[in-house]
Design a protein around this motif. Sequence first.
Motif, PDB file in Angstrom:
ATOM      1  N   ALA A 225      11.511 166.764 -11.163  1.00 49.93           N
ATOM      2  CA  ALA A 225      12.917 167.143 -11.363  1.00 49.93           C
ATOM      3  C   ALA A 225      13.742 165.914 -11.687  1.00 49.93           C
ATOM      4  CB  ALA A 225      13.456 167.822 -10.102  1.00 49.93           C
ATOM      5  N   LYS A 226      13.486 164.841 -10.924  1.00 51.51           N
ATOM      6  CA  LYS A 226      14.215 163.586 -11.159  1.00 51.51           C
ATOM      7  C   LYS A 226      13.983 163.069 -12.573  1.00 51.51           C
ATOM      8  CE  LYS A 226      15.149 160.961  -7.030  1.00 51.51           C
ATOM      9  NZ  LYS A 226      14.674 159.946  -6.106  1.00 51.51           N
TER      10      LYS A 226
ATOM     11  N   ARG B  32      15.623 165.235 -15.145  1.00 46.64           N
ATOM     12  CA  ARG B  32      17.053 164.979 -15.197  1.00 46.64           C
ATOM     13  C   ARG B  32      17.357 163.704 -16.001  1.00 46.64           C
ATOM     14  NH1 ARG B  32      20.042 167.370 -11.480  1.00 46.64           N
ATOM     15  NH2 ARG B  32      18.424 167.286  -9.896  1.00 46.64           N
TER      16      ARG B  32
ATOM     17  N   LEU C 186      21.030 165.743  -5.304  1.00 44.34           N
ATOM     18  CA  LEU C 186      20.651 166.570  -6.455  1.00 44.34           C
ATOM     19  C   LEU C 186      19.468 167.450  -6.101  1.00 44.34           C
ATOM     20  CD1 LEU C 186      21.005 163.768  -9.109  1.00 44.34           C
ATOM     21  CD2 LEU C 186      22.447 165.793  -8.945  1.00 44.34           C
ATOM     22  N   LYS C 187      19.566 168.716  -6.480  1.00 36.22           N
ATOM     23  CA  LYS C 187      18.483 169.668  -6.206  1.00 36.22           C
ATOM     24  C   LYS C 187      17.446 169.624  -7.325  1.00 36.22           C
ATOM     25  CE  LYS C 187      21.860 172.922  -4.514  1.00 36.22           C
ATOM     26  NZ  LYS C 187      22.281 174.317  -4.624  1.00 36.22           N
ATOM     27  N   PRO C 188      16.170 169.752  -7.103  1.00 37.20           N
ATOM     28  CA  PRO C 188      15.585 169.856  -5.753  1.00 37.20           C
ATOM     29  C   PRO C 188      15.739 168.536  -4.993  1.00 37.20           C
ATOM     30  CG  PRO C 188      13.868 169.683  -7.426  1.00 37.20           C
ATOM     31  CD  PRO C 188      15.146 169.786  -8.171  1.00 37.20           C
ATOM     32  N   ILE C 189      16.140 168.662  -3.730  1.00 37.88           N
ATOM     33  CA  ILE C 189      16.499 167.474  -2.970  1.00 37.88           C
ATOM     34  C   ILE C 189      15.247 166.666  -2.603  1.00 37.88           C
ATOM     35  CG2 ILE C 189      17.517 166.687  -0.784  1.00 37.88           C
ATOM     36  CD1 ILE C 189      19.324 169.299  -1.071  1.00 37.88           C
ATOM     37  N   ASP C 190      15.373 165.402  -2.871  1.00 39.89           N
ATOM     38  CA  ASP C 190      14.294 164.472  -2.544  1.00 39.89           C
ATOM     39  C   ASP C 190      14.480 164.059  -1.092  1.00 39.89           C
ATOM     40  OD1 ASP C 190      12.245 162.677  -2.693  1.00 39.89           O
ATOM     41  OD2 ASP C 190      13.434 161.098  -3.681  1.00 39.89           O
TER      42      ASP C 190
ATOM     43  N   ASP D  54      16.051 160.661  -0.610  1.00 38.47           N
ATOM     44  CA  ASP D  54      17.482 160.641  -0.901  1.00 38.47           C
ATOM     45  C   ASP D  54      18.280 161.219   0.268  1.00 38.47           C
ATOM     46  OD1 ASP D  54      16.830 159.634  -3.349  1.00 38.47           O
ATOM     47  OD2 ASP D  54      17.141 161.518  -4.462  1.00 38.47           O
TER      48      ASP D  54
ATOM     49  N   TYR E 155      12.054 168.606   9.298  1.00 44.23           N
ATOM     50  CA  TYR E 155      10.904 167.723   9.129  1.00 44.23           C
ATOM     51  C   TYR E 155      11.266 166.311   9.554  1.00 44.23           C
ATOM     52  CZ  TYR E 155       7.109 165.317   6.667  1.00 44.23           C
ATOM     53  OH  TYR E 155       6.035 164.537   6.352  1.00 44.23           O
TER      54      TYR E 155
ATOM     55  N   LEU F 177       6.954 167.978  -7.597  1.00 43.79           N
ATOM     56  CA  LEU F 177       8.033 168.734  -8.202  1.00 43.79           C
ATOM     57  C   LEU F 177       9.356 167.982  -8.127  1.00 43.79           C
ATOM     58  CD1 LEU F 177       8.655 171.473  -9.526  1.00 43.79           C
ATOM     59  CD2 LEU F 177       9.405 172.252  -7.272  1.00 43.79           C
ATOM     60  N   VAL F 178       9.611 167.365  -6.948  1.00 41.19           N
ATOM     61  CA  VAL F 178      10.863 166.620  -6.789  1.00 41.19           C
ATOM     62  C   VAL F 178      10.924 165.460  -7.775  1.00 41.19           C
ATOM     63  CG1 VAL F 178      12.173 165.156  -5.215  1.00 41.19           C
ATOM     64  CG2 VAL F 178      11.208 167.301  -4.397  1.00 41.19           C
ATOM     65  N   LYS F 179       9.814 164.757  -7.888  1.00 42.37           N
ATOM     66  CA  LYS F 179       9.794 163.640  -8.828  1.00 42.37           C
ATOM     67  C   LYS F 179       9.939 164.143 -10.267  1.00 42.37           C
ATOM     68  CE  LYS F 179       7.233 159.928  -6.508  1.00 42.37           C
ATOM     69  NZ  LYS F 179       8.365 159.198  -6.007  1.00 42.37           N
TER      70      LYS F 179
ATOM     71  N   ARG G 254      15.186 175.283   1.923  1.00 39.44           N
ATOM     72  CA  ARG G 254      14.563 173.997   1.596  1.00 39.44           C
ATOM     73  C   ARG G 254      15.254 172.851   2.335  1.00 39.44           C
ATOM     74  NH1 ARG G 254      11.189 171.259  -1.362  1.00 39.44           N
ATOM     75  NH2 ARG G 254      11.795 169.120  -1.922  1.00 39.44           N
TER      76      ARG G 254
ATOM     77  N   THR H 264      24.072 169.641  -5.506  1.00 39.01           N
ATOM     78  CA  THR H 264      24.248 170.286  -6.813  1.00 39.01           C
ATOM     79  C   THR H 264      22.970 170.170  -7.635  1.00 39.01           C
ATOM     80  OG1 THR H 264      25.658 170.414  -8.775  1.00 39.01           O
ATOM     81  CG2 THR H 264      25.170 168.213  -7.935  1.00 39.01           C
ATOM     82  N   SER H 265      22.796 171.057  -8.570  1.00 41.89           N
ATOM     83  CA  SER H 265      21.591 170.976  -9.397  1.00 41.89           C
ATOM     84  C   SER H 265      21.874 170.131 -10.650  1.00 41.89           C
ATOM     85  CB  SER H 265      21.087 172.370  -9.777  1.00 41.89           C
ATOM     86  OG  SER H 265      22.160 173.203 -10.104  1.00 41.89           O
TER      87      SER H 265
END
Lengths: 596, 250
Positions: free
Chosen positions: A436-437, A440, B100-104, B107, B23, A432-434, B16, B81-82
């Motif tokens: 989203a990236k 974007r 940037l959300k969702p946060i990696d 990152d 983690y 999901l994170v990827k 999150r 921020t999204s």
Amino acid sequence: MPDSIKNIFFALLFFPLWGTSQQNLLDSLQQELANHVTKDSIRAGLLIKIAGEMTYSNPKDAFPFVEEAIAISTTTDWSKGESYALRQQGNLHYVMGDDLAALDAYQKAQHLAQTIGDKALETSLLSNIGNIFADLKQYDRALENYEAYLNSARALGNIPDEIKALSNMAIIYNDTERFEDGVKYLERALKLSKQEKNDLFIAAITNNLALAYKKLGQYPKALMHYQEAADLAHEIGNKYIEASALNSIGTVNIILKNYELAAINGQRALDLSQEIEAVEWQADSWKVMSEVYEHEGKMAEALSAYKEHVRLQDSVLSEEKKSELTRKEMQFKMERQQAEAEEEIRRQQLVKNGYLAGAILLALISIAGYFLYKRRRDALEKKRVAEFNAKVAETELKALRSQMNPHFIFNSLNSISDFISKNDVKQADEYLVKFAKLTRAILENSEKKWITLEEDLELMELYMQIESIRMANKFQYHINIDETIEPDNTLVPPLILQPFIENSIWHGIAPKKGEGEIHINIKKEGDMILCTVDDNGIGRSETKKLGGKKSSLGVKITSNRIEIINHLKNTKGSVNLVDQKEGVRVEIRLPLELQF
Amino acid sequence: MLKAIIVDDEQHCIDRLTDLLEYNGHEVEIMACCKTISEAKKQISMLQPDVLFLDVQLGNVTGFDLLAQIDRLDFELIFTTSYDRYALKAFKFSALDYLLKPIDRMDLMEALKKVRDNRNLKETAKKIDVLFHNFKDGADPSKRVAIPTMDGFTMVDTGDVIRLQSDGNYTHIHTNGNKKITASRTLKYFEEMLESNNFFRVHKSHLINLSFVDNYAKGKGGYITLTDGTKIEVAVRRKEELIKRLAPNS
């Protein structure tokens, strides 16, 4: 001999009748003029009359009178007066021997007469002009004028003018040795003269007729007519005609060897011509006498008569030569004038042609200008249309790009749902994170028309990573960029390869047993770049068997995008799908666009 | 151990970030999670955090409003921020960190590493100054920009920058006062940041401020002469666009 006779045809131009009565008339006219100082038509009329009376007595001094008449007429806009004054001026010039000046004045008068419609004046002017041409031996033009003169005279019912026209024409026929015509015209003139009972005319015409018959060798007829002419001339006291006729009788009698008759007539002619101081006729008379004396054996008299003849003949000839010279001079002048007039006409024609050429040129320029304007306008219009089309195409392209996103987004959301359903939460999160990236990045880049190859390939890598996660690393990918390409300076339409990579993954590799591989190669091909996507999947025929779609929405959209780019950039970008032994190769050709 | 406060108006975002930080082990201690500005203000002054995770959009207000109300900024700042293009631009100008959300996870780790390695509160204050400057003078084309250099940051007014020249991964920035700043960023980084501030990439190696153009000499690509006298080559492919920018009506 013919030369000496030539002028013996009596032209009925002017018959100078000069006497004391004329002098008295002139005096009374001048008195009247002195009393009438107002510069009006009456004074102008008087001036013309006076000049007319002076024509034969004192033509030189008559000029100021016509000039004043012309001046008064012009200032008072009296065209009739002006034309009569001009005609009179012509007469004066004619008498003075200046034929050309006379012609000029006559022609001006003629023009005015035509304008004001004075037929009588016009008619008499035709005669005057004809006379001048006859003098100048311009017979054709003389005949032309006389014929017009004849017609006008007939139309006006003016018999004296008709007679003059006929006899003048006859003289020309005789001078040009068309004696039959001459006789014909003279007979007609004679008939009219008799009808009119104009003895002077009858005498002169009869004399001319006699000469014509003589020329035709019809001597009895000639003699008869000469005799008639001589008698009538004697009757009316015209010694010129009488002397001429008598001389001719003498000459004809010599030819006919009637020397006695010749002697009598010659002697009478000599007496008469001496009386009137007519050298020419004297010369002729001496000739007749010389031959008579010769025949009578009076050689001394014959010689002295012959000498006299030669002396007088010489003087006549020299006079003739002089007049011939003048005539030649005038002819030359006239020819020059004519040449000048022709030159003027040519010049005017040239000017006219020039104007015409100018007008045509102007028209051509206008037409050319119009066409240039039209072409420019059309070009502008074309440009506007092209710009508009480009705008439409850009908008379409943008629409297609934005169409990409939902397509890709929903496929990915489907994957996430897949992970969740398989309870693999960690993978789902990573995915999901990827996703989203990538989303974007796609959002940002799909706004752009062009992005660098470097950025696009980064995106594709991210995309393949995501798909790889989804397929549990079922495939590997390799990206190879040819050295001749600068990825950071080469521009490509964003995400152009994505649909094909997606196809390779989902229709080629996914159904395949075993590991898959995707090779992306970028290289230069002239002024194009060639991007190939190779997979070792099951190939298109297998896909079809499995009930796969012919082509995905993404492929269709990409093909449309390339078409639009071709339209905009006038290039030949293309998409080709090539079946391979194993899998499919997609070849995409794009115009090589550099950033710098 | 870094003391952290999270400010976000959405619980699942807080959860999150908390998950991700936990983690990561025991490097970050989350001292508080706040959903409003007033709460955050109170917690900050009370708990004195080392780092603040601040969401840009907080309901009807923004994270910037919170910063404006804090007198002493003695903590590091990481925005979250999204998708907010305007905010992202502001961060880039001020060289502030953002996630940037969702946060990696990667990152986040990188951001935390930066905080630990380069703790420099003075600079953070300066960056926030820049942020506020740009925020207030939204209409002013001359913005302040924090330029990352080898030794930290230099604040520069965009109106003073004449041109930027690329030098591999570095960029030389020439300013009005005849100063030269070497930034540890690529020219592309600056191009993206400054292109809407009347800067134009005339060449692969040159980004120029169009306000300083003295004249343009036509040629294959042509040359630009800037007011400081330097001549800059124009790439053939940039010529048309440049002319359009210099003389939009021609």
